[in-house]
Design a protein around this motif. Structure first.
Motif, PDB file in Angstrom:
ATOM      1  N   ALA A 290      13.065  -2.137   6.630  1.00  9.05           N
ATOM      2  CA  ALA A 290      13.691  -1.254   7.623  1.00  9.05           C
ATOM      3  C   ALA A 290      12.824  -0.035   7.923  1.00  9.05           C
ATOM      4  N   SER A 291      11.902   0.284   7.026  1.00  9.67           N
ATOM      5  CA  SER A 291      11.026   1.452   7.216  1.00  9.67           C
ATOM      6  C   SER A 291       9.604   1.046   7.591  1.00  9.67           C
ATOM      7  N   ALA A 292       9.410  -0.188   8.039  1.00 10.00           N
ATOM      8  CA  ALA A 292       8.061  -0.692   8.282  1.00 10.00           C
ATOM      9  C   ALA A 292       7.288   0.166   9.279  1.00 10.00           C
ATOM     10  N   ALA A 293       7.884   0.483  10.403  1.00  5.40           N
ATOM     11  CA  ALA A 293       7.175   1.251  11.429  1.00  5.40           C
ATOM     12  C   ALA A 293       6.788   2.625  10.913  1.00  5.40           C
ATOM     13  N   GLU A 294       7.700   3.278  10.208  1.00  5.26           N
ATOM     14  CA  GLU A 294       7.413   4.611   9.677  1.00  5.26           C
ATOM     15  C   GLU A 294       6.330   4.571   8.605  1.00  5.26           C
ATOM     16  N   ALA A 295       6.345   3.530   7.767  1.00  6.87           N
ATOM     17  CA  ALA A 295       5.338   3.424   6.714  1.00  6.87           C
ATOM     18  C   ALA A 295       3.952   3.219   7.299  1.00  6.87           C
ATOM     19  N   LEU A 296       3.834   2.370   8.302  1.00  6.66           N
ATOM     20  CA  LEU A 296       2.531   2.156   8.931  1.00  6.66           C
ATOM     21  C   LEU A 296       2.067   3.418   9.660  1.00  6.66           C
ATOM     22  N   ALA A 297       2.999   4.120  10.291  1.00 11.52           N
ATOM     23  CA  ALA A 297       2.636   5.365  10.976  1.00 11.52           C
ATOM     24  C   ALA A 297       2.136   6.406   9.982  1.00 11.52           C
ATOM     25  N   ALA A 298       2.682   6.392   8.761  1.00  8.50           N
ATOM     26  CA  ALA A 298       2.244   7.345   7.744  1.00  8.50           C
ATOM     27  C   ALA A 298       0.801   7.108   7.328  1.00  8.50           C
ATOM     28  N   LEU A 299       0.309   5.878   7.527  1.00  5.09           N
ATOM     29  CA  LEU A 299      -1.072   5.562   7.178  1.00  5.09           C
ATOM     30  C   LEU A 299      -2.048   5.859   8.311  1.00  5.09           C
ATOM     31  N   ASP A 300      -1.552   6.090   9.516  1.00  3.93           N
ATOM     32  CA  ASP A 300      -2.428   6.273  10.670  1.00  3.93           C
ATOM     33  C   ASP A 300      -3.455   7.394  10.485  1.00  3.93           C
ATOM     34  N   PRO A 360       6.826   8.409   0.234  1.00  2.00           N
ATOM     35  CA  PRO A 360       8.199   8.612   0.731  1.00  2.00           C
ATOM     36  C   PRO A 360       8.997   7.321   0.891  1.00  2.00           C
ATOM     37  N   PHE A 361       8.318   6.179   0.862  1.00  2.00           N
ATOM     38  CA  PHE A 361       8.996   4.898   1.074  1.00  2.00           C
ATOM     39  C   PHE A 361       9.180   4.119  -0.228  1.00  2.00           C
ATOM     40  N   ALA A 362       9.031   4.800  -1.366  1.00  2.00           N
ATOM     41  CA  ALA A 362       9.196   4.181  -2.682  1.00  2.00           C
ATOM     42  C   ALA A 362       8.416   2.873  -2.794  1.00  2.00           C
ATOM     43  N   PRO A 363       7.103   2.932  -2.613  1.00  4.13           N
ATOM     44  CA  PRO A 363       6.312   1.699  -2.614  1.00  4.13           C
ATOM     45  C   PRO A 363       6.280   1.043  -3.991  1.00  4.13           C
ATOM     46  N   ARG A 364       6.391  -0.252  -4.006  1.00  2.00           N
ATOM     47  CA  ARG A 364       6.265  -1.024  -5.242  1.00  2.00           C
ATOM     48  C   ARG A 364       4.993  -1.865  -5.153  1.00  2.00           C
ATOM     49  N   PRO A 365       4.084  -1.729  -6.104  1.00  2.00           N
ATOM     50  CA  PRO A 365       2.831  -2.477  -6.013  1.00  2.00           C
ATOM     51  C   PRO A 365       3.001  -3.933  -6.410  1.00  2.00           C
ATOM     52  N   HIS A 366       2.141  -4.769  -5.847  1.00  2.00           N
ATOM     53  CA  HIS A 366       1.991  -6.133  -6.363  1.00  2.00           C
ATOM     54  C   HIS A 366       1.401  -5.990  -7.753  1.00  2.00           C
ATOM     55  N   TRP A 367       2.028  -6.631  -8.747  1.00  5.04           N
ATOM     56  CA  TRP A 367       1.632  -6.455 -10.138  1.00  5.04           C
ATOM     57  C   TRP A 367       0.238  -7.011 -10.442  1.00  5.04           C
ATOM     58  N   GLY A 368      -0.282  -7.879  -9.584  1.00  2.40           N
ATOM     59  CA  GLY A 368      -1.599  -8.444  -9.831  1.00  2.40           C
ATOM     60  C   GLY A 368      -2.724  -7.756  -9.079  1.00  2.40           C
ATOM     61  N   LYS A 369      -2.411  -6.660  -8.378  1.00  5.18           N
ATOM     62  CA  LYS A 369      -3.422  -5.969  -7.578  1.00  5.18           C
ATOM     63  C   LYS A 369      -3.740  -4.608  -8.190  1.00  5.18           C
ATOM     64  N   LEU A 370      -4.601  -3.848  -7.520  1.00  7.86           N
ATOM     65  CA  LEU A 370      -4.986  -2.525  -7.983  1.00  7.86           C
ATOM     66  C   LEU A 370      -3.994  -1.481  -7.487  1.00  7.86           C
ATOM     67  N   PHE A 371      -3.533  -0.638  -8.381  1.00  6.18           N
ATOM     68  CA  PHE A 371      -2.689   0.494  -8.035  1.00  6.18           C
ATOM     69  C   PHE A 371      -2.896   1.561  -9.095  1.00  6.18           C
ATOM     70  N   ALA A 372      -2.453   2.782  -8.816  1.00  9.22           N
ATOM     71  CA  ALA A 372      -2.742   3.895  -9.717  1.00  9.22           C
ATOM     72  C   ALA A 372      -1.494   4.532 -10.302  1.00  9.22           C
TER      73      ALA A 372
END
Length: 410
Positions: A290-300, A360-372
């Motif tokens: 539901a927050s897809a558009a806002e999340a992508l805009a936050a990365l712009d 702000p969108f409570a991101p959850r990482p893929h457990w097999g990828k890189l995250f901090a």
């Protein structure tokens, strides 16, 4: 077997003292019971050290390659070390299918399930949601089987390899089906939601250098009508495409609307080809759909910095589920996947900025990828999983330094 080796991408050299490939369940149980530290390794497609250990590293790919179909229950029980592509060909020959597959058919069943690896489609959960039962060897070498009737089950499927060595997995199956794959070019970003809901499985690719999204891979049931010529203000690809510009399309599954079995279209890459050289790094975060558009805009504002170290970014949708450590736990998700160049020093600050901008969108990482960042706060059942760890592995046999960062001991 000595020498633990490294993962597929080459960015993790395993710290294990030795590596083993037992050929019988009894041998596996003895190995686990006698080890002080142990972890299972699949096909090595994880990019972080969650699966590393200073003890014994065990591959279950040498166990008997079980594929046992139960038509009455609508399930198949498979050896944990088998690759999805190998299971799929056998299922299709018997008239059955899995509802979805990841982009790579090369990954092992147990490894993909343990990390909640996924395909795409607004109606499809990640691959772990197809699990009906698990068999695993626990810390003392005992054999434990759990299914959906067990109250611990939702916490044991996406397990990060931390609860034991999985030996067999029972998966839901459906009647086999055929898919046609079309690639469309130049999607307006405001049409992303409509595009993602337009086919059985949809992947959208962008290089973050344009206001439009570069490619849309539509994987639709073979009996569905093809997209019209003016579909969502895009144009049809006139030749097969690879998601990464400049890479050979011969590695990819058939496109241009040619019908084929589900397992030859749902993945992006063919089982018989290596999809890339492995000279890459990957990250992925799941945010509420539901927050897809806002999340992508936050990365712009970071688009130029992202593009400078990016091979390709893939956008996919994943349906909500009830699995405790699934990135899609209780929320329909947009998965924002980055395939970076293989330069860790250049990628690290951009990765950190992406994570910060998505906070702000409570991101959850893929457990097999890189995250901090520690993702614990985004999982309502995280403490329940930690309790499972204490119960099933009280001495910490399956723990790793990386796991201790995110699931610290009491």
């Amino acid at each position: 077997m000595t020498g633990a080796g490294h993962n597929w991408a080459g960015n993790v050299r395993y710290a294990a003292r030795s590596r083993h490939r037992p050929s019988t369940l009894d041998d596996l149980r003895r190995l686990v019971a006698g080890a002080d530290r142990v972890r299972a390794v699949g096909t090595g497609h994880s990019f972080n050290r969650l699966g590393d250990t200073t003890g014994e590293l065990i591959s279950v790919a040498g166990l008997p390659p079980t594929v046992a179909l139960d038509r009455d229950r609508g399930t198949v029980t498979v050896a944990a070390g088998l690759r999805y592509g190998d299971v799929a060909t056998r299922l299709h020959a018997d008239g059955y299918a899995l509802a979805n597959l990841a982009s790579l058919p090369h990954i092992s069943v147990a490894g993909a399930v343990a990390t909640a690896t996924h395909g795409s489609g607004v109606a499809h959960g990640n691959l772990a949601t197809a699990v009906a039962a698990l068999e695993l060897v626990t810390a003392d070498g005992d054999l434990l089987t759990v299914d959906r009737a067990d109250p611990r089950f939702a916490g044991m499927v996406v397990n990060l390899g931390a609860l034991g060595v999985v030996t067999r997995v029972t998966l839901d199956v459906v009647p086999t089906f055929h898919i046609r794959q079309y690639v469309r070019l130049g999607l307006p970003r405001e049409a992303l939601g409509a595009a993602c809901a337009a086919a059985y499985s949809v992947s959208v690719f962008t290089n973050w250098r344009s206001s439009r999204l570069d490619q849309v891979w539509l994987k639709q049931r073979a009996d569905a009508p093809p997209p019209p010529a003016d579909w969502l203000d895009t144009v049809a690809a006139e030749a097969p495409c690879h998601p990464v510009p400049g890479m050979p399309a011969e590695h990819c599954t058939a496109q241009l609307g040619a019908p084929g079995p589900w397992h030859e279209r749902l993945p992006h890459f063919r089982l018989g080809f290596t999809p890339s050289s492995g000279d890459e790094l990957q990250s992925e975060w799941h945010v509420p759909r539901a927050s897809a558009a806002e999340a992508l805009a936050a990365l712009d504002p970071a688009a130029e910095r992202i593009a400078a170290v990016l091979q390709v970014c893939e956008l996919r949708t994943v349906a909500a589920d009830g699995l405790w450590l699934s990135p899609n736990h209780e929320r329909d998700s947009l998965a924002i996947h980055f395939t970076w160049i293989g330069d860790a020093a250049a990628v690290a600050p951009v990765l950190a900025e992406v994570e910060e901008r998505l906070t702000p969108f409570a991101p959850r990482p893929h457990w097999g990828k890189l995250f901090a960042r520690d993702p614990a706060a985004t999982y309502p059942r995280y403490d329940d999983f930690r309790a499972l760890l204490r119960d099933l592995d009280p001495v910490g046999k399956f723990r790793t330094d990386e796991l201790d960062r995110y699931c610290p001991r009491d």
